[in-house]
Design a protein around this motif. Structure first.
Motif, PDB file in Angstrom:
ATOM      1  N   VAL A 193     -14.921 102.898   6.629  1.00  0.00           N
ATOM      2  CA  VAL A 193     -14.107 104.107   6.684  1.00  0.00           C
ATOM      3  C   VAL A 193     -12.906 103.995   5.760  1.00  0.00           C
ATOM      4  O   VAL A 193     -12.381 105.005   5.275  1.00  0.00           O
ATOM      5  CB  VAL A 193     -13.676 104.388   8.146  1.00  0.00           C
ATOM      6  N   LEU A 196     -13.132 105.690   2.374  1.00  0.00           N
ATOM      7  CA  LEU A 196     -13.150 107.150   2.299  1.00  0.00           C
ATOM      8  C   LEU A 196     -11.826 107.671   1.756  1.00  0.00           C
ATOM      9  O   LEU A 196     -10.789 107.025   1.865  1.00  0.00           O
ATOM     10  CB  LEU A 196     -13.418 107.752   3.680  1.00  0.00           C
ATOM     11  N   GLN A 198      -9.576 111.671   1.022  1.00  0.00           N
ATOM     12  CA  GLN A 198      -9.483 113.035   1.538  1.00  0.00           C
ATOM     13  C   GLN A 198     -10.677 113.868   1.102  1.00  0.00           C
ATOM     14  O   GLN A 198     -11.152 114.725   1.837  1.00  0.00           O
ATOM     15  CB  GLN A 198      -8.185 113.691   1.067  1.00  0.00           C
ATOM     16  N   LEU A 201     -13.948 112.479   3.142  1.00  0.00           N
ATOM     17  CA  LEU A 201     -13.785 112.228   4.582  1.00  0.00           C
ATOM     18  C   LEU A 201     -14.998 112.669   5.386  1.00  0.00           C
ATOM     19  O   LEU A 201     -15.362 112.040   6.373  1.00  0.00           O
ATOM     20  CB  LEU A 201     -12.529 112.931   5.089  1.00  0.00           C
ATOM     21  N   ASP A 228      -8.525 106.651  11.805  1.00  0.00           N
ATOM     22  CA  ASP A 228      -8.488 106.282  10.389  1.00  0.00           C
ATOM     23  C   ASP A 228      -8.788 107.490   9.508  1.00  0.00           C
ATOM     24  O   ASP A 228      -8.287 107.585   8.387  1.00  0.00           O
ATOM     25  CB  ASP A 228      -9.495 105.167  10.103  1.00  0.00           C
ATOM     26  N   ARG A 229      -9.584 108.410  10.012  1.00  0.00           N
ATOM     27  CA  ARG A 229      -9.851 109.637   9.256  1.00  0.00           C
ATOM     28  C   ARG A 229      -8.653 110.584   9.319  1.00  0.00           C
ATOM     29  O   ARG A 229      -8.307 111.223   8.330  1.00  0.00           O
ATOM     30  CB  ARG A 229     -11.123 110.302   9.781  1.00  0.00           C
TER      31      ARG A 229
END
Length: 458
Positions: A193, A196, A198, A201, A228-229
């Motif tokens: 993750v 990733l 923006q 995402l 985390d996102r």
């Protein structure tokens, strides 16, 4: 000399309190839907966007397993330890409470010793795959606010998929793939993750972070990283919430990504601890889950600050003249403009987008925000469709009416002589007074009582 020290300590505590508040543990603190405030026009309602607090959503779910007879204990079975095939002292028996491992033990309170857990049958039908679907259903739209965490008492699975549904299980989409070898299992390059951005995402990734390693006694959890996102927009400590709220407000795909009605855990291959399966000790291989954590809140479209669980069903307690399980429509007689979800912006109160009574004129376009009582500096107060400034007033940026010298009020509807000794010469009572709307287009007349309703006083 004690006073300066005391003041210094108070200042330090205040700074610490601000720092703690600056980094919220969960996103969203819109807990008040409305309050009464005093203005020049009197006591009015101050409307705000609102939503329920985040909570442990596993208290409200229904769990189903496929195949339904995959739980161990019928008939009774003895299991061996993964790391030692000759240590076979674990028994599962569905008829004995102390030895049974039903699905509900995935969601009970984990403070006891020994730990309680659900357990599958062993891989006794190898080489046929040992596969299980665990479906968690809420019969309600849920917004996720923290990581999904699954704790295994067996070895973590070598292959697994976490899936979500937004339509009550009719269709499914993958959330994330998990494998010891992503290329071999799912023909996907492994990724984490933290890789990733923006822009990526919403990509569906395969990770090896939660499947590798043989020391399974110390690495028990499989995680789907929500925070985390969030951090891709709000920063690593979720300090820039305005950025996240702005994205959630304006990007439907992003909102939908964190929204579910059902989750499905697809267990595809159990832990083997080696490249080859020991066909002579198949009782070493099984699934066992002691805990599933799903933190979230009822989706109420920012029109409710509480959600109730009655008759095995979650439902929002709707405000702002809205109704429905998700507050997704206006109440009867409150369809004076098209329904719209509330807005997180502007920070910190948001915009309520309340439903208006039917007798206030034609239905307004759905993208128009709320009346402006709650956020008068940002929301639409006057426009050319319904809420026209009266008595020669001029609508300024849809936010306020600039009134001529002799008038005041939200829409310049009150003569300034009201309240003065003797009142306005020749005027009728406020409840009977009619205020003509200016302009060439004929529109319904607004009475003072209707205006009061607009301002939330009734």
């Amino acid at each position: 000399m004690r006073w300066p020290v005391l003041l210094t300590l108070q200042a330090a505590l205040a700074s610490l309190s601000q720092a703690v508040q600056h980094y919220p543990s969960v996103w969203g603190h819109y807990d008040v839907c409305k309050s009464q405030v005093y203005t020049d026009e009197g006591l009015i309602w101050d409307y705000m966007a609102c939503q329920p607090e985040a909570t442990d959503m596993t208290k409200y779910l229904r769990v189903t397993l496929d195949p339904p007879n995959i739980t161990c204990g019928d008939p009774p079975e003895t299991y061996c330890a993964l790391e030692n095939p000759y240590m076979c002292n674990n028994e599962c028996d569905a008829t004995t409470e102390e030895l049974a491992h039903p699905p509900e033990l995935m969601f009970d309170f984990e403070g006891r010793n020994p730990t309680t857990f659900w357990q599958s049958t062993s891989w006794k039908k190898y080489p046929r795959p040992l596969q299980v679907n665990i479906t968690l259903s809420w019969n309600k739209t849920i917004e996720l606010t923290d990581d999904i965490v699954i704790t295994f008492e067996s070895g973590r699975p070598e292959q697994m998929v976490l899936e979500k549904s937004l339509d009550y299980g009719r269709t499914w989409q993958p959330y994330q793939f998990y494998a010891t070898d992503c290329l071999d299992a799912f023909t996907m390059e492994p990724k984490t993750v933290h890789e990733l951005t923006q822009q990526t995402l919403l990509d569906i990734i395969c990770t090896e972070d939660y499947s590798r390693g043989y020391v399974w006694k110390y690495d028990k959890t499989v995680r789907f990283e929500i925070k985390d996102r969030f951090a891709l927009f709000a920063g690593p400590r979720l300090h820039n919430m305005a950025s996240l709220y702005g994205q959630l407000d304006t990007t439907k795909n992003l909102r939908d990504f964190f929204t579910i009605t059902d989750l499905r855990i697809r267990l595809l291959r159990p832990a083997t601890g080696a490249t080859m399966v020991d066909e002579y000790n198949l009782s070493r291989y099984f699934y066992a889950i002691s805990d599933v954590k799903v933190q979230g809140r009822c989706k109420c479209n920012l029109h409710a600050n509480s959600c109730v669980f009655e008759k095995d069903r979650l439902s929002c307690e709707c405000e702002h003249n809205t109704t429905g399980p998700d507050c997704g429509r206006c109440k009867k007689n409150y369809q004076g403009r098209a329904w719209s979800a509330g807005s997180y912006l502007p920070i910190p109160k948001g915009t309520a987008n309340i439903c208006l009574p039917n007798n206030l004129g034609p239905v307004i376009r759905p993208n128009i925000s709320s009346l402006g009582v709650a956020n008068r500096n940002q929301a639409r107060v006057c426009d050319s469709l319904m809420m026209r400034c009266q008595n020669g007033g001029v609508c300024h940026n849809n936010q306020r009416c600039q009134c001529p010298a002799g008038f005041t009020g939200l829409l310049c509807e009150k003569p300034r002589c009201e309240g003065a000794p003797g009142g306005c010469p020749g005027a009728k009572s406020a409840g009977d007074t009619l205020f003509p709307l200016p302009g060439p287009t004929p529109l319904p007349l607004l009475t003072a009582s209707v205006l009061a309703l607009l301002q939330g006083a009734l």
